[in-house]
Design a protein around this motif. Structure first.
Motif, PDB file in Angstrom:
ATOM      1  N   LYS A  93      41.737  42.761  40.939  1.00 10.03           N
ATOM      2  CA  LYS A  93      42.306  43.112  42.240  1.00 10.03           C
ATOM      3  C   LYS A  93      43.676  42.472  42.452  1.00 10.03           C
ATOM      4  CE  LYS A  93      41.265  42.467  47.196  1.00 10.03           C
ATOM      5  NZ  LYS A  93      41.103  43.837  47.704  1.00 10.03           N
ATOM      6  N   THR A  94      43.830  41.224  42.029  1.00  6.77           N
ATOM      7  CA  THR A  94      45.054  40.485  42.318  1.00  6.77           C
ATOM      8  C   THR A  94      46.098  40.559  41.204  1.00  6.77           C
ATOM      9  OG1 THR A  94      43.991  38.468  41.472  1.00  6.77           O
ATOM     10  CG2 THR A  94      43.901  38.865  43.856  1.00  6.77           C
ATOM     11  N   THR A  95      45.673  40.734  39.950  1.00  5.60           N
ATOM     12  CA  THR A  95      46.615  40.702  38.823  1.00  5.60           C
ATOM     13  C   THR A  95      46.744  42.040  38.100  1.00  5.60           C
ATOM     14  OG1 THR A  95      44.964  40.032  37.164  1.00  5.60           O
ATOM     15  CG2 THR A  95      46.013  38.278  38.456  1.00  5.60           C
ATOM     16  N   GLY A  96      45.738  42.893  38.212  1.00  3.20           N
ATOM     17  CA  GLY A  96      45.762  44.140  37.468  1.00  3.20           C
ATOM     18  C   GLY A  96      45.269  44.007  36.053  1.00  3.20           C
ATOM     19  N   SER A  97      44.961  42.795  35.625  1.00  2.00           N
ATOM     20  CA  SER A  97      44.475  42.563  34.265  1.00  2.00           C
ATOM     21  C   SER A  97      42.944  42.554  34.250  1.00  2.00           C
ATOM     22  CB  SER A  97      44.991  41.224  33.734  1.00  2.00           C
ATOM     23  OG  SER A  97      44.361  40.892  32.505  1.00  2.00           O
ATOM     24  N   PRO A  98      42.331  43.222  33.269  1.00  2.00           N
ATOM     25  CA  PRO A  98      40.863  43.240  33.203  1.00  2.00           C
ATOM     26  C   PRO A  98      40.276  42.022  32.507  1.00  2.00           C
ATOM     27  CG  PRO A  98      41.746  44.616  31.467  1.00  2.00           C
ATOM     28  CD  PRO A  98      42.936  44.099  32.249  1.00  2.00           C
ATOM     29  N   HIS A  99      41.114  41.104  32.086  1.00  2.00           N
ATOM     30  CA  HIS A  99      40.641  39.974  31.289  1.00  2.00           C
ATOM     31  C   HIS A  99      40.603  38.700  32.122  1.00  2.00           C
ATOM     32  CE1 HIS A  99      40.768  42.580  27.855  1.00  2.00           C
ATOM     33  NE2 HIS A  99      42.054  42.822  28.037  1.00  2.00           N
ATOM     34  N   GLY A 100      39.685  38.668  33.066  1.00  2.00           N
ATOM     35  CA  GLY A 100      39.442  37.468  33.854  1.00  2.00           C
ATOM     36  C   GLY A 100      38.193  36.782  33.324  1.00  2.00           C
ATOM     37  N   TRP A 101      37.095  36.971  34.063  1.00  2.00           N
ATOM     38  CA  TRP A 101      35.805  36.448  33.609  1.00  2.00           C
ATOM     39  C   TRP A 101      34.980  37.565  32.983  1.00  2.00           C
ATOM     40  CZ3 TRP A 101      33.106  32.379  37.234  1.00  2.00           C
ATOM     41  CH2 TRP A 101      33.949  31.268  37.361  1.00  2.00           C
ATOM     42  N   ASP A 102      35.644  38.521  32.345  1.00  2.00           N
ATOM     43  CA  ASP A 102      34.923  39.675  31.822  1.00  2.00           C
ATOM     44  C   ASP A 102      33.915  39.280  30.753  1.00  2.00           C
ATOM     45  OD1 ASP A 102      37.201  38.959  30.394  1.00  2.00           O
ATOM     46  OD2 ASP A 102      37.373  40.912  29.430  1.00  2.00           O
ATOM     47  N   VAL A 103      34.273  38.314  29.896  1.00  2.00           N
ATOM     48  CA  VAL A 103      33.343  37.865  28.855  1.00  2.00           C
ATOM     49  C   VAL A 103      32.131  37.189  29.489  1.00  2.00           C
ATOM     50  CG1 VAL A 103      33.021  36.376  26.858  1.00  2.00           C
ATOM     51  CG2 VAL A 103      35.163  37.652  27.128  1.00  2.00           C
ATOM     52  N   ALA A 104      32.398  36.303  30.460  1.00  2.00           N
ATOM     53  CA  ALA A 104      31.293  35.633  31.164  1.00  2.00           C
ATOM     54  C   ALA A 104      30.408  36.652  31.864  1.00  2.00           C
ATOM     55  CB  ALA A 104      31.847  34.622  32.157  1.00  2.00           C
ATOM     56  N   PHE A 105      31.031  37.661  32.460  1.00  2.00           N
ATOM     57  CA  PHE A 105      30.259  38.704  33.141  1.00  2.00           C
ATOM     58  C   PHE A 105      29.369  39.443  32.162  1.00  2.00           C
ATOM     59  CE2 PHE A 105      30.313  43.352  34.051  1.00  2.00           C
ATOM     60  CZ  PHE A 105      29.312  43.338  34.997  1.00  2.00           C
ATOM     61  N   TYR A 106      29.889  39.810  30.986  1.00  2.00           N
ATOM     62  CA  TYR A 106      29.078  40.516  29.996  1.00  2.00           C
ATOM     63  C   TYR A 106      27.921  39.647  29.505  1.00  2.00           C
ATOM     64  CZ  TYR A 106      32.844  43.970  29.738  1.00  2.00           C
ATOM     65  OH  TYR A 106      33.761  44.947  30.047  1.00  2.00           O
ATOM     66  N   VAL A 107      28.185  38.361  29.317  1.00  2.00           N
ATOM     67  CA  VAL A 107      27.140  37.443  28.833  1.00  2.00           C
ATOM     68  C   VAL A 107      26.024  37.310  29.861  1.00  2.00           C
ATOM     69  CG1 VAL A 107      26.616  35.047  28.239  1.00  2.00           C
ATOM     70  CG2 VAL A 107      28.653  36.153  27.289  1.00  2.00           C
ATOM     71  N   PHE A 108      26.390  37.018  31.113  1.00  2.00           N
ATOM     72  CA  PHE A 108      25.374  36.822  32.151  1.00  2.00           C
ATOM     73  C   PHE A 108      24.685  38.131  32.513  1.00  2.00           C
ATOM     74  CE2 PHE A 108      27.841  32.886  33.088  1.00  2.00           C
ATOM     75  CZ  PHE A 108      26.794  31.994  32.925  1.00  2.00           C
ATOM     76  N   SER A 109      25.403  39.246  32.435  1.00  2.00           N
ATOM     77  CA  SER A 109      24.775  40.539  32.690  1.00  2.00           C
ATOM     78  C   SER A 109      23.733  40.839  31.623  1.00  2.00           C
ATOM     79  CB  SER A 109      25.838  41.638  32.711  1.00  2.00           C
ATOM     80  OG  SER A 109      25.257  42.899  32.945  1.00  2.00           O
TER      81      SER A 109
END
Length: 299
Positions: A93-109
């Motif tokens: 939302k703030t940067t336009g980059s999809p690489h924030g906590w995406d790895v953490a999100f995939y792991v916890f999901s």
């Protein structure tokens, strides 16, 4: 003749301007801009549930079973999944980059999906509540559910990381895999209902057995409704809702999930306060008669 060459870099940005502020860029689609707040709100709700569950287990530590500890772990993983998803969406939302906590999100999901269905299967079998072991057919259900969840999570990553050309195809594959996994977890509960129904008509503690039978019947119905709403109704909402309100389907899914977690935690909580564990002896004779007169529960 001599050819003239030129090179240049082009940068394009797609964003919305926040209401009332022409200088603040919002890189999330209009229908997802509220998702960071939605996921963060549910994170705090589940965080409170983690502490509440820890308090219940500590207060009734004499009657805590292994399944209760796994339920606590599931709550922690669910909370971290929501936190990482909230941060990931906020980063986009703030940067336009999809690489924030995406790895953490995939792991916890991934962990949340695996843990959720494992806990559902173990509760459905009555593991550590009705019996201390799993039968071979129940182990086979786990051997089916876990690989299906792995495939479903891989499909989810593909949907997020690939372009539109394969998104619809993979989405339908994920939905079918997820529905197959959901159907598989219903079988252990049906087996427990069948066994408890037989026991309620023959053992000397008919009231307690009948109470457990009622509990598993309720859990079967609630689980079926949970699967139906989160896998079918929410998917339908996503396809028919206006693009500005796509966040409503995610919010609805979290509300239904929260209701399911609360029901499961309340009905299978440790302690003598559980109405299915505290039954007086004088109720046994009446319960035995009721068990004999109960309508068949078709499986």
């Amino acid at each position: 003749g001599r050819k003239n060459t030129a090179s240049f870099h082009v940068k394009t940005e797609l964003y919305n301007l926040e209401d009332g502020d022409s200088n603040t860029k919002d890189y999330l689609p209009a229908g997802q801009t509220k998702l960071p707040l939605v996921f963060l709100t549910f994170f705090f709700i589940y965080l409170c549930l983690v502490f509440l569950w820890a308090w219940v287990c500590f207060k009734n530590k004499g009657s805590v079973h292994t399944i209760h500890l796994l339920m606590g772990v599931l709550l922690c993983v669910k909370a971290m999944d929501l936190l990482s998803e909230a941060e990931d969406k906020l980063h986009i939302k703030t940067t336009g980059s999809p690489h924030g906590w995406d790895v953490a999100f995939y792991v916890f999901s991934f962990l949340k999906g695996i843990m959720l269905f494992i806990v559902i299967v173990l509760i459905g079998t009555g593991w550590t509540i009705l019996k201390p072991f799993l039968q071979d057919k129940e182990k086979k259900i786990l051997m089916i559910v876990i690989p299906l969840q792995v495939l479903s999570n891989i499909a989810s990553v593909v949907i997020d990381e690939t372009g539109p050309f394969a998104k619809d195809w993979v989405t339908w594959k994920q939905l079918l895999i997820d529905l197959a996994c959901c159907c598989a977890v219903l079988f252990p509960i049906m087996w427990s209902i069948r066994d408890l129904k037989k026991a309620s008509q023959s053992d000397g503690k008919a009231a307690r057995t009948l109470a457990k039978l009622t509990l598993f019947r309720q859990y079967y119905i609630v689980l079926f409704l949970y699967i139906y709403f989160t896998r079918v109704v929410v998917f339908a909402l996503t396809t028919v809702t206006s693009y500005k309100y796509r966040w409503v389907s995610d919010c609805a899914a979290e509300v239904v999930s929260l209701a399911f977690y609360l029901f499961t935690g309340f009905k299978f909580s440790p302690g003598d306060s559980n109405p299915y564990l505290a039954i007086e002896d004088e109720e046994e004779e009446a319960a035995a008669k009721e068990a004999l007169n109960m309508d068949d529960f078709e499986l």
